[in-house]
Design an enzyme around this catalytic site. Structure first.
Site, mmCIF file in Angstrom:
data_model
loop_
_atom_site.group_PDB
_atom_site.id
_atom_site.type_symbol
_atom_site.label_atom_id
_atom_site.label_comp_id
_atom_site.label_asym_id
_atom_site.label_seq_id
_atom_site.Cartn_x
_atom_site.Cartn_y
_atom_site.Cartn_z
ATOM 1 C CD GLU C 15 40.586 34.779 13.254
ATOM 2 O OE1 GLU C 15 40.226 35.924 13.251
ATOM 3 O OE2 GLU C 15 40.618 33.975 12.230
ATOM 4 C CB CYS C 62 45.741 35.209 13.929
ATOM 5 S SG CYS C 62 44.369 34.444 14.841
ATOM 6 C CB CYS C 65 47.488 32.200 16.787
ATOM 7 S SG CYS C 65 46.193 31.760 15.651
ATOM 8 C CG HIS C 69 51.140 35.046 12.570
ATOM 9 N ND1 HIS C 69 51.381 34.379 11.595
ATOM 10 C CD2 HIS C 69 49.890 34.773 13.240
ATOM 11 C CE1 HIS C 69 50.526 33.502 11.289
ATOM 12 N NE2 HIS C 69 49.349 33.795 12.287
ATOM 13 N NE ARG C 482 43.703 28.216 15.982
ATOM 14 C CZ ARG C 482 43.740 29.077 17.427
ATOM 15 N NH1 ARG C 482 45.003 29.181 17.907
ATOM 16 N NH2 ARG C 482 42.716 29.288 18.121
ATOM 17 C CB SER C 505 44.352 27.742 9.301
ATOM 18 O OG SER C 505 44.052 27.642 10.598
ATOM 19 C CB CYS C 550 43.385 30.094 13.128
ATOM 20 S SG CYS C 550 43.673 31.657 13.404
ATOM 21 C CB CYS C 553 46.274 32.072 10.795
ATOM 22 S SG CYS C 553 46.500 32.848 12.163
#
Lengths: 270, 415, 571
Positions: C15, C62, C65, C69, C482, C505, C550, C553
């Site tokens: 991502e 994101c 994912c 969030h 993640r 990330s 990601c 993120c």
């Protein structure tokens, strides 16, 4: 005018004391043509209806219960809103026509009284309202410039309401007449939701305007005895031939006894 | 896949683009090129069977796919053979997918499509020559694949773009292979036949373009002016609408007719409000007044919870999400208006029907301001009226103390 | 011998936008730089918004994912406003998040990671019968038969013969690092396609409860999907049966396809159990609260820290010991760029100092990324499934210990092999298996509640902003697919005055800090890491993909006003 001309009812002592004494000649001046009066009252009624139904549409005050199919509450409110809207537009069309066909007090140049003299008059009006002193108030046969500006603003506001209203109305039939004719509205305002916001915001003009407007015309009647309120029914108003007016020279008008009923048609002054 | 055909939304809107012959003849058999009158030349003497056989395609599976596509496109299942024919007519067309300033949610959405599935799309329908998220190659090899494909298919490839372009600081807020993403976009747009701006970011900038738009993010249409662009609006859009648009382009040789926002009419032709399964409750006056209240448990209208359905053009109620499992309002949450430009600013707060307006120190609701102004005006009127009356009484008293002035004036009445 | 400079930009099958630069000497990587090349500034945008809207904004950090969030955000706001959501809402969130884990991990394995291990083109030459025999030896999956594999192979052959390789063009096919026999490749390709169909089925769980996926809807105070067994438009038996089916199919696929494939493929790549370990410290903030999220004892995956690969003890996590460095990031701050600041004190003034575009190399630049460098007590940390499983393993979590042990036994390697590229990929699988089982438990609990007449999904007493305190602040944690995620919110006069996220990330992809410590990606790439052909950097992709990067993120702006939060309650 003499006391024996007073009608029998007015001879009762209570009325007699309070009736105006004769004071020179009065002139009946024909201000508002029938189309204007009709459009005024149609607009007034439909605006009341529009505001009331609009409030319900924006914030439904109660909910129905049971099967959805056995109710049409919001549907009816919306129908009433749209119906009142069409009446308002009809009134608007008449008013627009009358901007060109009406007399000097009704024609389109009267909508923006922004001459130096009129602006001075506006300040005097404001001062008079602020100090509650009618004596410094400039005299007008028609609308005083301050009132005229208020009415012109309401015309502008109502135009915005009509445009935003029809823009939203058209959305239920994309590609239809109203959708296409008012497609520029959401484009200018940056989306449909902003159209809704503007419609909502401007709707509050009316309760504000109504309370001030109704108050001021009644106050004017009370202080000036001009019969402003009735002029919107009868079309005309009585003015004393001895008074001077900013917007009209009464010298050319024959004085007519107020009770004879011989209403002269409007003669263009000078 | 639901067998019910989606309403052919773009057949009835003659003022936006020339009329198509789709609606009129769609109940006929599928042998002739009935809906291709003004797009592709069609061979009338060749039967579909021959055609498919020639192409060595499993007829059954391909027809299934085409039926699904035709339904999504609003053509009715009768049109499926023609879709099949159009798709099989050429080698798999090249698609370049450029990902810019984004969250990759749009890619995920396309991966969820039912018709065609992403597997069918990538293996059978198109040649996806560049896609950051899906491609095997990386770095130099990936960029090389893109450059080669773009050179080879110059003027004929379809460019799919997700994400916005940051314009502040010369575009250094999004870099790819050492170049600004804007440079990549301009380069890829150069040889593209058409551009599909996929998702709210590519459409107008979306969340990173919400006030105060720190990176100056804009959509594709603000950068590329000389190519046909279709905007698949939504944050993210429904994947099936994306694949339908791709197939529309491949089948009819042109992008679908669009509305003023550049969105395909077959998907974005009507408001959520006018297609909502809860609309009857709106008209009846039956509203959810708080989440999980009795009315919410009856599935009533979410109007009072701030639903933006009345201001939102979207295929959600009809196409629905994830194989027609449900959609936001169907799952009890008000619409947030994500297919409309600038919805992060115009549609927020999401749980109120109208946004707050600033300029009064603290932001307040419009109705609060309006009502307080109205109450203020009424109070002012009352106060002024009281003072006027007092003033008049005082004045009258003073005139009465001057009997030599003669008869009372007109002021003496009514008191 | 001069070292070779290698640039991989873009790193695909992740991502976001990631650039990796390395220096390679004689087949080994000696230096590495990870650069996040995109910046969006979402936290700045949050200021002044309604806190109840925050989840929708942060969710758009994101789309891969998606949900994580949003859940972290509603937890943060609920913590600030002291809202306890009904148990049903908590279960539904766990189900949604659990399915996110399962779907995301499977997608990652097959569609983002597998092409690093599986040579698609070689599958063309496989024998479908042998492939079926191989597949049946590891799993009873019904599609593991010769006819199915032959059909897949025919499709693949046609595709390759068309000369239009599409997404498979320019792959590193035939690279010596590919070690699977053609039959295993064919099996993997077949499952690659099956997983595509499977994931769009099981993820519909989000659609049932959240209306759509990606980006399903959430709600501060609970979930918007009301439960009423006697209505058509609510969560009823139709919906629940659908969900039950998805949970069942998710479990079947994970047990019969994903996990056996992973173990089988890992068997061919055991050497990767000693490659790419990198940062030896692991952080997990815990996830799947089975009652209120503030009750840390109810977490299914425990919270904690492993320092220096020491599995004998779990250090307690205290978020106040987190500091972010911008030494190598394109920002400035008033106290000097080498100072580490706690996120609450963080400043974010983006200031790009890199070379003018287009550029060739970023290595050698003092600042080279939009990613900040978070450190825990000054130590770099790894987050993600491996951290999660290690903390669980070290804490004596029964399920985790059992499964990790079983996996190590199957591969016949010791626990040390966990600290590697292979370990990260295996841990992801273990986590998925655990959750695939756990989903049923949660679902049954939901059913039991409904049976007992508990149907509430929303707490309404704090919905009206008038009931809120003038000032409030809260913390929402979540261990995402993640890794460890935290959202911090401060609310003033019914509006967000400050919003911050520390994202998995960001930990893993961080650039060098003031002490010159590398982030997890960078450290992994220089830990016994081969690179046979610098022009075909397949090995680098393996290690980077094992983190499941990601980038969208990871890069975010902390609040621009730089004010100091006095105290935030954190459990």
């Amino acid at each position: 005018m003499t006391t024996d001309q007073v009608k029998p009812l007015a001879r009762l002592p209570w009325f007699q004391v309070r009736l105006p004494r004769a004071r020179g000649d009065f002139t009946w001046i024909y201000l508002w043509g029938a189309p204007l009066r009709v459009s005024h009252w149609v607009a007034a009624l439909s605006l009341v209806a529009l505001f009331g139904t609009g409030i319900f549409i924006s914030q439904p005050l109660w909910v129905t219960s049971g099967e959805a199919s056995s109710h049409f509450l919001m549907g009816r409110f919306r129908f009433a809103h749209f119906l009142a809207g069409t009446f308002l537009v009809m009134a608007g069309i008449i008013r627009v026509y009358w901007l060109f066909a009406g007399n000097e007090f009704e024609r389109w140049p009267a909508l923006w009284p922004f001459t130096r003299r009129n602006i001075r008059a506006m300040f005097l009006m404001l001062k008079s309202y602020a100090t509650i002193d009618p004596k410094i108030q400039p005299h007008f046969v028609g609308h005083n410039p301050l009132a005229q500006v208020a009415y012109s603003s309401i015309y502008v506001g109502t135009t915005i309401m009509i445009c935003t209203g029809f823009a939203m109305y058209g959305q239920s039939n994309p590609g239809g007449f109203f959708y296409t004719a008012f497609a520029w509205v959401p484009a200018i305002l940056g989306g449909l939701q902003n159209v809704r916001v503007v419609h909502h915001l401007f709707s509050w003009l009316y309760p504000i305007f109504f309370s001030i407007h109704i108050y001021l015309v009644i106050r004017s009647d009370y202080l000036e005895r001009g019969g402003v309120v009735s002029s919107m029914f009868t079309g005309g108003t009585y003015v004393s031939s001895h008074d001077e007016f900013e917007d009209c020279d009464l010298g050319d008008h024959p004085s007519v006894p107020w009770h004879t009923g011989e209403h002269p048609t409007w003669v263009k002054p000078q | 896949m639901c067998a019910q055909p989606v309403r052919p939304a773009f057949s009835r809107r003659s003022e936006r683009g020339p009329p198509r012959a789709i609606g009129a003849k769609r109940l006929e058999g599928g042998q002739t090129g009935m809906f291709l009158r003004d797009s592709e030349p069609w061979v009338d003497d060749e039967t579909l069977g021959q055609h498919l056989e020639e192409n060595g395609v499993s007829r059954r599976s391909f027809l299934e796919f085409c039926t699904e596509m035709a339904v999504v496109l609003g053509l009715g299942s009768a049109a499926a053979p023609s879709v099949a024919k159009a798709l099989e007519a050429q080698k798999r067309p090249t698609v370049i997918w450029l990902e810019m300033q984004e969250c990759t949610g749009c890619v995920e959405s396309v991966i969820r499509t039912e018709a065609p599935t992403i597997g069918d799309l990538v293996l059978d329908v198109i040649s996806l020559d560049y896609s950051d998220t899906l491609m095997a190659a990386a770095g130099f090899a990936a960029e090389k694949a893109k450059a080669e494909s773009m050179a080879k298919n110059k003027g004929s490839y379809l460019l799919v773009v997700t994400g916005s372009v940051p314009t502040k600081e010369d575009g250094i807020y999004c870099m790819l292979a050492g170049k600004t993403i804007r440079a990549h976009l301009e380069e890829a747009a150069e040889g593209a036949a058409a551009i599909i701006a996929l998702g709210a970011c590519a459409h107008w900038g979306s969340v990173q373009a919400a006030a105060p738009n720190p990176t100056g993010a804009v959509g594709v249409r603000d950068i590329i002016k000389n190519k046909p662009i279709v905007n698949i609006a939504g944050c993210p859009p429904i994947g099936d609408v994306v694949t339908a648009t791709v197939v529309h382009f491949l089948t009819f040789g042109r992008l679908p007719s669009t509305d003023r926002e550049g969105r395909p009419l077959f998907a974005y032709g009507n408001r959520i409000h006018d297609q909502c399964s809860r609309r009857a409750h709106f008209d009846a006056g039956q509203y959810v007044e708080n989440f999980d209240d009795e009315n919410a448990r009856r599935g009533w209208c979410l109007y009072q919870m701030g639903c933006k359905g009345p201001a939102t053009y979207s295929p959600c109620p009809i196409v629905q999400w994830n194989n027609r499992t449900s959609w936001p309002i169907g799952a009890g949450h008000p619409c947030i208006g994500c297919t409309e430009p600038f919805f992060w600013d115009t549609m927020t707060p999401f749980y109120r029907r109208l946004p707050d307006v600033g300029g009064f120190g603290v932001e307040r609701r419009i109705d609060t301001i309006g009502a307080s102004l109205a109450v203020g005006a009424a109070a002012g009127v009352l106060a002024h009226a009281g003072m006027t009356v007092l003033h008049q009484i005082r004045r009258r008293k003073s005139t009465r103390q001057l009997p030599e002035h003669g008869a009372p004036t007109e002021d003496s009445t009514n008191g | 011998m001069a070292s070779t400079k290698v640039v991989i930009d873009p790193i695909t099958r992740i991502e976001g936008h990631l650039r990796i630069e390395v220096q390679a000497d004689a087949g080994k990587i000696s230096g590495s730089w990870a650069t996040a090349t995109m910046f969006r500034g979402i936290e700045t945008i949050m200021t002044g918004r309604d806190p109840r809207d925050a989840w929708a904004f942060t969710q758009r950090i994101c789309g891969v994912c998606t949900t994580v969030h949003a859940i972290a955000s509603v937890r943060a706001v609920e913590d600030a406003l002291d809202i306890k959501v009904p148990q049903n809402a908590n279960i539904i969130r766990n189900l949604v998040h659990g399915m996110q884990f399962i779907q995301d991990h499977v997608i990652h394995f097959y569609h983002l990671h597998a092409l690093d291990w599986v040579d698609v083109v070689s599958a063309v030459g496989a024998d479908p019968n042998k492939a079926a025999a191989l597949a049946r030896s590891i799993s009873p999956w019904p599609n593991n038969d010769a006819a199915h594999f032959a059909a897949v192979q025919a499709r693949l052959k046609k595709f390759v013969a068309s000369g239009q390789l599409g997404i498979f063009a320019n792959g590193y096919w035939g690279h010596p690092a590919y070690k699977l026999p053609p039959e295993a490749n064919l099996m993997a390709v077949s499952h690659y396609l099956e997983a595509l169909d499977w994931q769009r089925d099981v993820i519909r769980l989000h659609t049932v409860f959240g209306g759509k996926n990606p980006h399903p809807n959430f709600l501060v105070g609970g979930m918007a999907s009301a439960i009423n067994l006697d209505e058509t438009a609510t969560i009823n038996a139709v919906r629940l049966a659908d969900v039950m089916g998805m949970i069942k199919r998710a479990k079947e696929f994970v047990e019969q396809v994903y996990w056996p494939d992973l173990v089988a493929i890992a068997g061919f790549y055991k050497d990767w159990g000693a490659i790419g370990g990198g940062t030896p410290n692991f952080l997990a903030c815990g996830e799947f609260p089975e009652s209120d999220p503030r009750d840390l004892k109810s977490l299914y995956f425990p919270r904690g820290i492993i320092m220096g690969k020491d599995l004998s003890k779990v250090v307690e996590y205290d978020h106040k010991k987190v500091a972010e460095y911008i030494t190598s990031s394109w920002y400035t701050q008033s106290g000097g760029d080498d100072k580490g600041l706690h996120p609450w004190e963080g400043e974010t003034n983006p200031k790009y100092t890199g070379p003018k575009a287009p550029y060739e190399y970023l290595q050698g630049e003092k600042k080279y990324s939009w990613m900040k460098a978070p450190r825990y007590e000054g130590h770099a940390m790894q987050v993600g499934p491996l951290a999660c499983m290690l903390v669980g393993y070290a804490s004596g979590h029964k399920d985790i210990k059992e499964l990790v042990g079983a996996a190590l036994g199957k591969l016949n390697v010791g626990p040390a092999a966990l600290f590697s590229t292979l370990g990260r990929t295996a841990a992801r699988g273990i986590e998925t298996v655990l959750l695939a089982h756990k989903m049923e438990t949660w679902f049954n609990e939901l059913i039991t509640n409904i049976k007992n007449g508990q149907t509430a999904t929303f707490t309404r007493d704090k919905w009206d902003p008038k009931t809120w305190p003038a000032k409030a602040q809260g913390y929402g944690y979540l261990d995402a697919p993640r890794g460890a995620l935290g959202h911090w919110v401060q609310i003033e006069n019914e509006k967000i005055s400050r919003y911050q996220c520390v994202v998995p990330s960001t930990w893993n992809c961080s650039p060098r800090d003031a002490q010159g410590q590398m982030g997890a990606y960078e450290a992994a790439l220089v830990d016994n890491h081969p690179l046979v052909r610098p022009d075909q950097p397949l090995e680098i992709l393996r290690t980077i993909h094992s983190f499941d990067p990601c980038l969208a993120c990871g890069v975010h702006v902390l609040d621009a006003d730089g004010g100091l939060l006095a105290e935030v309650k954190v459990q």
